[in-house]
Scaffold this motif. Structure first.
Motif, PDB file in Angstrom:
ATOM      1  N   SER A  28     -75.650  58.701  17.914  1.00  0.00           N
ATOM      2  CA  SER A  28     -74.414  58.222  18.308  1.00  0.00           C
ATOM      3  C   SER A  28     -74.206  58.323  19.985  1.00  0.00           C
ATOM      4  O   SER A  28     -73.813  57.346  20.643  1.00  0.00           O
ATOM      5  CB  SER A  28     -73.368  59.000  17.883  1.00  0.00           C
ATOM      6  OG  SER A  28     -73.097  59.097  16.470  1.00  0.00           O
ATOM      7  N   LEU A  29     -74.878  59.252  20.548  1.00  0.00           N
ATOM      8  CA  LEU A  29     -74.983  59.374  22.020  1.00  0.00           C
ATOM      9  C   LEU A  29     -76.024  58.310  22.601  1.00  0.00           C
ATOM     10  O   LEU A  29     -75.510  57.886  23.578  1.00  0.00           O
ATOM     11  CB  LEU A  29     -75.497  61.016  22.317  1.00  0.00           C
ATOM     12  CG  LEU A  29     -74.712  62.067  22.183  1.00  0.00           C
ATOM     13  CD1 LEU A  29     -75.265  63.226  22.288  1.00  0.00           C
ATOM     14  CD2 LEU A  29     -73.186  61.943  23.124  1.00  0.00           C
ATOM     15  N   VAL A  30     -77.015  58.140  21.981  1.00  0.00           N
ATOM     16  CA  VAL A  30     -78.073  57.229  22.420  1.00  0.00           C
ATOM     17  C   VAL A  30     -77.186  55.811  22.339  1.00  0.00           C
ATOM     18  O   VAL A  30     -77.288  54.975  23.207  1.00  0.00           O
ATOM     19  CB  VAL A  30     -79.431  57.081  21.516  1.00  0.00           C
ATOM     20  CG1 VAL A  30     -80.129  55.964  21.990  1.00  0.00           C
ATOM     21  CG2 VAL A  30     -80.200  58.538  21.936  1.00  0.00           C
ATOM     22  N   VAL A  31     -76.685  55.385  21.449  1.00  0.00           N
ATOM     23  CA  VAL A  31     -76.042  54.041  21.314  1.00  0.00           C
ATOM     24  C   VAL A  31     -74.981  53.956  22.207  1.00  0.00           C
ATOM     25  O   VAL A  31     -74.962  52.838  22.781  1.00  0.00           O
ATOM     26  CB  VAL A  31     -75.632  53.780  19.844  1.00  0.00           C
ATOM     27  CG1 VAL A  31     -74.622  52.762  19.727  1.00  0.00           C
ATOM     28  CG2 VAL A  31     -76.712  53.572  18.706  1.00  0.00           C
ATOM     29  N   GLY A  32     -74.055  54.991  22.327  1.00  0.00           N
ATOM     30  CA  GLY A  32     -73.179  54.807  23.248  1.00  0.00           C
ATOM     31  C   GLY A  32     -73.511  54.699  24.673  1.00  0.00           C
ATOM     32  O   GLY A  32     -73.220  53.886  25.665  1.00  0.00           O
ATOM     33  N   ILE A  33     -74.784  55.462  25.141  1.00  0.00           N
ATOM     34  CA  ILE A  33     -75.315  55.291  26.677  1.00  0.00           C
ATOM     35  C   ILE A  33     -76.004  53.852  26.660  1.00  0.00           C
ATOM     36  O   ILE A  33     -75.856  53.362  27.685  1.00  0.00           O
ATOM     37  CB  ILE A  33     -76.294  56.472  26.715  1.00  0.00           C
ATOM     38  CG1 ILE A  33     -75.389  57.829  26.825  1.00  0.00           C
ATOM     39  CG2 ILE A  33     -77.278  56.173  28.086  1.00  0.00           C
ATOM     40  CD1 ILE A  33     -76.494  58.755  26.933  1.00  0.00           C
ATOM     41  N   LEU A  34     -76.633  53.477  25.826  1.00  0.00           N
ATOM     42  CA  LEU A  34     -77.122  52.208  25.822  1.00  0.00           C
ATOM     43  C   LEU A  34     -76.292  50.956  25.749  1.00  0.00           C
ATOM     44  O   LEU A  34     -76.314  49.867  26.630  1.00  0.00           O
ATOM     45  CB  LEU A  34     -78.058  51.921  24.452  1.00  0.00           C
ATOM     46  CG  LEU A  34     -79.365  52.549  24.200  1.00  0.00           C
ATOM     47  CD1 LEU A  34     -79.831  52.279  22.918  1.00  0.00           C
ATOM     48  CD2 LEU A  34     -80.486  52.182  25.314  1.00  0.00           C
ATOM     49  N   GLU A  35     -74.979  51.221  25.361  1.00  0.00           N
ATOM     50  CA  GLU A  35     -73.942  50.276  25.591  1.00  0.00           C
ATOM     51  C   GLU A  35     -73.170  50.529  26.928  1.00  0.00           C
ATOM     52  O   GLU A  35     -72.088  49.909  27.160  1.00  0.00           O
ATOM     53  CB  GLU A  35     -72.973  50.196  24.412  1.00  0.00           C
ATOM     54  CG  GLU A  35     -73.597  49.431  23.167  1.00  0.00           C
ATOM     55  CD  GLU A  35     -74.205  47.941  23.622  1.00  0.00           C
ATOM     56  OE1 GLU A  35     -73.144  47.163  23.909  1.00  0.00           O
ATOM     57  OE2 GLU A  35     -75.451  47.578  23.473  1.00  0.00           O
ATOM     58  N   GLY A  36     -73.740  51.259  27.910  1.00  0.00           N
ATOM     59  CA  GLY A  36     -72.995  51.411  29.201  1.00  0.00           C
ATOM     60  C   GLY A  36     -71.931  52.558  29.497  1.00  0.00           C
ATOM     61  O   GLY A  36     -71.509  52.637  30.464  1.00  0.00           O
ATOM     62  N   MET A  37     -71.866  53.483  28.352  1.00  0.00           N
ATOM     63  CA  MET A  37     -71.054  54.836  28.671  1.00  0.00           C
ATOM     64  C   MET A  37     -71.863  55.551  29.266  1.00  0.00           C
ATOM     65  O   MET A  37     -73.112  55.428  29.341  1.00  0.00           O
ATOM     66  CB  MET A  37     -70.817  55.362  27.133  1.00  0.00           C
ATOM     67  CG  MET A  37     -69.815  54.607  26.279  1.00  0.00           C
ATOM     68  SD  MET A  37     -69.785  55.487  24.719  1.00  0.00           S
ATOM     69  CE  MET A  37     -68.344  54.508  24.103  1.00  0.00           C
ATOM     70  N   THR A  38     -71.359  56.469  30.006  1.00  0.00           N
ATOM     71  CA  THR A  38     -71.823  57.430  30.864  1.00  0.00           C
ATOM     72  C   THR A  38     -72.138  58.492  29.649  1.00  0.00           C
ATOM     73  O   THR A  38     -71.430  58.698  28.629  1.00  0.00           O
ATOM     74  CB  THR A  38     -70.977  58.266  31.917  1.00  0.00           C
ATOM     75  OG1 THR A  38     -69.714  58.817  31.248  1.00  0.00           O
ATOM     76  CG2 THR A  38     -70.619  57.068  32.937  1.00  0.00           C
TER      77      THR A  38
END
Length: 440
Positions: free
Chosen positions: A32-42
């Motif tokens: 979940s963290l990886v996908v969020g970061i890949l999509e531009g989330m800090t």
């Protein structure tokens, strides 16, 4: 590109769980963290999204799952499950013991988790098969088919209940549709499937020392009517609400049925009722009853965490707007969202092994399709549920439970268990598609 992020996330999930044998909860949180970061989330934004998903999922499901576990444990510890089984067997006679066993597993399976149902019913399977002079798997396979089908299709089991929360589906309708689909699935995947095997191939050597079930005496067990009504009370209360909604939605009694038909309330009332029918009225002290409660809750901690992590993954997909991207792609697609949801869940089930992870991940990916296509969210729940129980093999705990309890080789386990759950999954998909044609 959002779709690439999802694919990377799913691939990472498979890598962590299959190659590195990492716990499903930790794997889902990391993905979940990886996908969020890949999509531009800090990183902080991704963690905030994960926390929101965890809290939101647990907030809506904790009571349902815990109360369901408690009800099943009380039924087991009181001998209620054994009473239901022995009564039906006596009523149907030796010639129809297979049907009696299926009905028993279907009723008991509503309240019990799959693993618990196996532990409760396998000793009875051995007893029934020996007394009736039939092969063990002749009784065992239909019983397992009924347990895994109820586990995959019918709330208040944690899998379909959790998936229903993702699709924002009505629990009552999901339950009714689930039972409708479960009936032909159990018949085809259970009794009919056993007819394809020669009698000798259904014979197994009953394992010694694998289990030590408590044999309840006649006086120790509650009555049949009491056991059956208590086991089915959540279904009765939830279904009563659905019936009133259909028959008299503007009735003055509607608020009352809205209340008792709520899944949390229905299970709470059922558990309180079970305190008496399976506990205090049987001469147990409150301390003994509460011990069953404690044991039930401790046994489902990891299940709750995995479901919560699945909700976290879903929340990341929403907060990073991947869900809207997928919805836009599917807006012009001719592929049925029901079929797509089943396919995603089935692929994940084969790869990961966990039905809960497969169903929840598929639901998180396919959730936006409900708003775009107008498809029934209840049928989407069942499509994901059907896909999540497809071909089970060595990476699934259920595979090994079945193998060890029936003392089978891996080859024979695949021929019986793996093929059987695939049949259940395909019949479930067919049922979902047929129901969609009827209600749409």
């Amino acid at each position: 590109m959002p779709i690439v992020s999802v694919c990377i996330g799913v691939a990472l999930l498979l890598l962590l769980m299959i190659v590195f044998k990492l716990n499903a909860f930790i794997s889902l949180i990391l993905v979940s963290l990886v996908v969020g970061i890949l999509e531009g989330m800090t990183p902080l934004e991704a963690m905030t999204s994960v926390q929101g998903g965890l809290g939101g999922t647990l907030g809506s499901l904790t009571m349902i799952i815990i109360f369901g576990a408690i009800l099943g444990k009380l039924m087991t510890d009181s001998g209620g499950a054994q009473r239901i089984a022995t009564t039906l067997i006596h009523a149907f006679g030796k010639k129809r013991v297979q049907l009696a066993a299926v009905l028993t597993a279907s009723v008991v399976g509503i309240a019990l988790f799959f693993e618990t149902g196996v532990v409760v019913l396998i000793p009875l399977v051995f007893t029934i098969a020996t007394a009736a002079g039939v092969p063990v798997l002749y009784i065992g396979m239909p019983v397992i088919a009924a347990l895994i089908t109820m586990h995959g299709f019918v709330p208040p089991h944690p899998g379909p209940t959790a998936i229903a929360s993702v699709f924002d589906a009505d629990i009552g309708r999901t339950l009714v549709y689930g039972v409708i689909i479960a009936i032909p699935a159990i018949i085809i995947g259970g009794p009919l499937f056993t007819k394809f095997f020669k009698k000798e191939s259904l014979e197994v050597e009953i394992p010694k020392g694998l289990f030590n079930p408590k044999e309840f005496t006649e006086d120790e067990m509650p009555g049949f009517a009491t056991s059956l009504i208590t086991a089915l009370m959540p279904v009765i209360l939830i279904a009563s609400h659905v019936i009133v909604v259909i028959a008299a939605p503007d009735s003055a009694v509607m608020p009352f049925f809205d209340f008792i038909g709520n899944a949390n309330v229905a299970l709470l009332l059922s558990v309180i009722f079970a305190f008496f029918t399976f506990g205090l009225n049987r001469g147990k002290k409150m301390k003994e009853v509460m011990q069953s409660v404690t044991d039930a809750v401790s046994g489902i901690a990891m299940i709750l965490l995995i479901i919560a992590a699945g909700g976290a993954f879903k929340q990341v997909l929403i907060d990073s707007h991947i869900d809207q991207y997928i919805a836009d792609i599917m807006a012009s697609s001719t592929l049925s969202p029901l079929l797509l949801t089943w396919l995603i869940a089935a692929i994940l089930r084969v790869a990961v092994g966990s039905a809960t992870v497969a169903g929840m991940t598929a639901a998180g990916i396919a959730a936006p399709l409900v708003g775009i296509t107008g498809i029934s969210p209840e049928l989407m729940v069942l499509a994901a549920g059907a896909g999540s129980i497809t071909f089970s093999h060595v990476n699934d705990a259920g595979f090994w439970i079945y193998k060890e309890y029936f003392n089978l080789s891996i080859g024979k386990t695949i021929k019986t268990w793996s093929v059987m759950v695939t049949i259940l999954s395909l019949v479930g998909l067919a049922g979902v598609l047929i129901l969609n044609m009827i209600i749409s």
